[in-house]
Design a protein around this motif. Structure first.
Motif, mmCIF file in Angstrom:
data_model
loop_
_atom_site.group_PDB
_atom_site.id
_atom_site.type_symbol
_atom_site.label_atom_id
_atom_site.label_comp_id
_atom_site.label_asym_id
_atom_site.label_seq_id
_atom_site.Cartn_x
_atom_site.Cartn_y
_atom_site.Cartn_z
ATOM 1 N N THR A 62 0.829 -1.207 0.000
ATOM 2 C CA THR A 62 0.000 0.000 0.000
ATOM 3 C C THR A 62 0.861 1.254 0.000
ATOM 4 O O THR A 62 0.607 2.202 -0.759
ATOM 5 N N ASN A 63 1.896 1.283 0.836
ATOM 6 C CA ASN A 63 2.764 2.465 0.877
ATOM 7 C C ASN A 63 3.556 2.624 -0.411
ATOM 8 O O ASN A 63 3.787 3.752 -0.872
ATOM 9 N N ALA A 109 1.138 4.131 -2.848
ATOM 10 C CA ALA A 109 0.839 5.520 -2.497
ATOM 11 C C ALA A 109 1.991 6.438 -2.895
ATOM 12 O O ALA A 109 1.778 7.514 -3.464
ATOM 13 N N PHE A 116 0.121 12.297 1.096
ATOM 14 C CA PHE A 116 0.100 10.868 1.443
ATOM 15 C C PHE A 116 -1.327 10.427 1.756
ATOM 16 O O PHE A 116 -1.781 9.370 1.289
ATOM 17 N N ALA A 136 -3.220 10.122 -1.491
ATOM 18 C CA ALA A 136 -2.871 8.920 -2.249
ATOM 19 C C ALA A 136 -3.504 7.675 -1.630
ATOM 20 O O ALA A 136 -4.026 6.803 -2.344
ATOM 21 N N LEU A 137 -3.474 7.577 -0.297
ATOM 22 C CA LEU A 137 -4.115 6.440 0.360
ATOM 23 C C LEU A 137 -5.617 6.440 0.111
ATOM 24 O O LEU A 137 -6.217 5.373 -0.104
ATOM 25 N N LEU A 146 -6.288 4.984 -3.248
ATOM 26 C CA LEU A 146 -6.104 3.532 -3.250
ATOM 27 C C LEU A 146 -7.255 2.828 -2.548
ATOM 28 O O LEU A 146 -7.793 1.834 -3.054
#
Length: 481
Positions: A118-119, A122, A205, A208-209, A212
């Protein structure tokens, strides 16, 4: 499509000629509106051409605006079951592997390997979005810049959730995002100056998360399951199951969206969100909306508190843990078969065990807790569950009736006008934002579910008291919310 862009431009030219005769302020507003129309048409037309350049295969579908929704996907021709509406190649997806490729120019392999999938995705999304000349720019242009999920709500809107577990889940998720940023993203500044820029700030951040979490698909690539951003497939809206006529099929080279029922020309096409039916609390936190007409209502509520300490307290805690019931929250669900309080009753039965009942009970395996242990134990368990449900219901700041009144007033519909005429609604109702309306919808649904569970539980208690209840299955009752 270029023809859509050209048509929009022609309309705008005629409008421009017309507004030259209008007052200056009105003219400016119309010009601004026209600019937005042209910008949106150009943006989505460019995105469609980007998709075509990456070998997407389209049936007769297009992106359109719908009342009550943001942009969605519409059928421009009739589809029959089995028809493929869209095929998106794996090479056009943002997967963890693709994310690593996007970041390897900045970070060594060891640093990339320490990042979660996930990171990784992102960070790649942030890097791509900051590059005005990136090949994926057309896709970045159609991604949302703002979200209506509870992660992005102001404090006054979050307060409108009152005692809903969605409020505490949101707070925990915010804390987790901050921890991830401080532990995984901020240290990257020491490895490459690129990550010291504002393009990789905390708010970016979180954006972006949010992209997702609200738009990713679960895909199978090379025999491995992973999350991925799938352009165009993430343009579809969702609806209650009866309106969903599409399913996903993964091939070695593409994700295909296939019709499961006839779809008419002009019809909006919906897809399911998530593998299982999501509660409205989950939908609000992950996607930013609720489905008032969902056939299945469910909610998370705090687990019942532990019973008074006794000699069996440690054994009971161990049994709850072995059965997976030692959780801070439990599920309450209502579907076509009735209210399901099975998790609550299982906890209540274990907490209500006497020494004699515990000795006779198969405590080693926990088998039997799914049905009444004894009439006396069932009465005690039901009474404990009733007290807990009532406590949760009373913890909300407003009543079910006042929320109904508030929602009617906020929606301003015919029912509200009629209620106002009868004195049911006053002029003192506050103005609610869209987020606050969603919060009222959610807490109203949860209060109805709690009230239905209490009514059904009390009815079953009465039957147990006079021994007229069949104790073979008292985990599901027939009251409706």
């Amino acid at each position: 499509r270029l023809e859509n862009i050209n048509a929009t431009c022609v309309i705008c030219v005629f409008l421009l000629l017309f507004i030259l005769k209008l007052p200056m302020l009105r003219m400016r507003l119309v010009v601004l509106w026209m600019f937005c129309c042209v910008s949106a048409a150009t943006k989505f037309g460019t995105f469609r051409h980007w998709c075509a350049s990456r070998r997407f295969t389209f049936g007769q579908v297009d992106i359109a605006d719908f009342v009550g929704f943001e942009r969605g996907v519409v059928a421009t021709a009739v589809f029959q079951p089995g028809d493929v509406l869209v095929s998106i190649p794996v090479t056009a997806m943002l997967t963890p592997l693709e994310a690593s490729k996007q970041l390897e120019q900045y970070l060594p392999a060891e640093a990339l390997s320490r990042l979660s999938d996930t990171n990784l995705m992102a960070l790649a999304l942030m890097a791509i979005d900051a590059d005005a000349s990136h090949p994926w720019r057309a896709y970045m242009a159609v991604l949302p810049r703002q979200f209506s999920t509870t992660l992005h709500w102001p404090e006054h809107a979050l307060a409108a959730l009152q005692s809903s577990a969605t409020a505490s889940f949101t707070a925990k998720k915010k804390d987790a995002i901050r921890r991830q940023y401080e532990q995984a993203v901020r240290p990257l500044c020491q490895l490459h100056e690129r990550f010291c820029s504002a393009d990789f700030a905390y708010d970016r951040f979180k954006w972006a998360l949010s992209v997702l979490w609200s738009r990713s698909f679960s895909v199978q690539i090379g025999g491995e399951s992973m999350g991925a951003l799938v352009p165009f497939a993430d343009m579809f809206n969702t609806a209650p199951p009866a309106s969903i006529k599409l399913q996903h099929r993964m091939t070695p080279s593409a994700l295909e969206l296939i019709a499961t029922a006839p779809i008419a020309a002009g019809e909006q096409i919906f897809v399911p969100y998530g593998r299982d039916a999501m509660s409205n609390g989950q939908l609000l936190m992950e996607y930013g909306f609720v489905l008032p007409d969902a056939p299945v209502k469910s909610m998370m509520l705090p687990a019942p508190p532990s019973a008074q300490p006794d000699a069996l307290a440690a054994a009971k805690r161990q049994l709850l843990s072995a059965l997976g019931l030692a959780r801070p929250h439990v599920m309450l669900r209502n579907d076509t078969r009735g209210v399901d309080v099975s998790e609550l009753l299982m906890i209540g039965r274990i907490q209500a065990l006497t020494a004699a009942e515990y000795d006779a009970f198969d405590a080693a395996s926990g088998r039997g807790v799914g049905r009444p242990v004894s009439p006396d134990n069932e009465r005690r368990a039901m009474a404990a569950v009733e007290r807990h449900l009532d406590s949760v219901l009373q913890s909300y700041d407003t009543t079910l009736e006042s929320d109904q009144r508030l929602l009617l007033g906020a929606l301003g519909d015919v029912a509200a006008d009629a209620a106002a005429a009868d004195g049911g609604l006053g002029s003192d109702l506050p103005q609610l934002s869209p987020n606050e309306i969603a919060a009222v919808r959610l807490r109203l649904e949860e209060k109805r579910l709690l009230s239905a569970a209490l009514a059904a539980l009390r009815s079953a208690q009465d039957a147990v008291q006079d021994n007229s209840c069949d104790l073979s299955n008292t985990a599901r009752f027939t009251s409706r919310s």
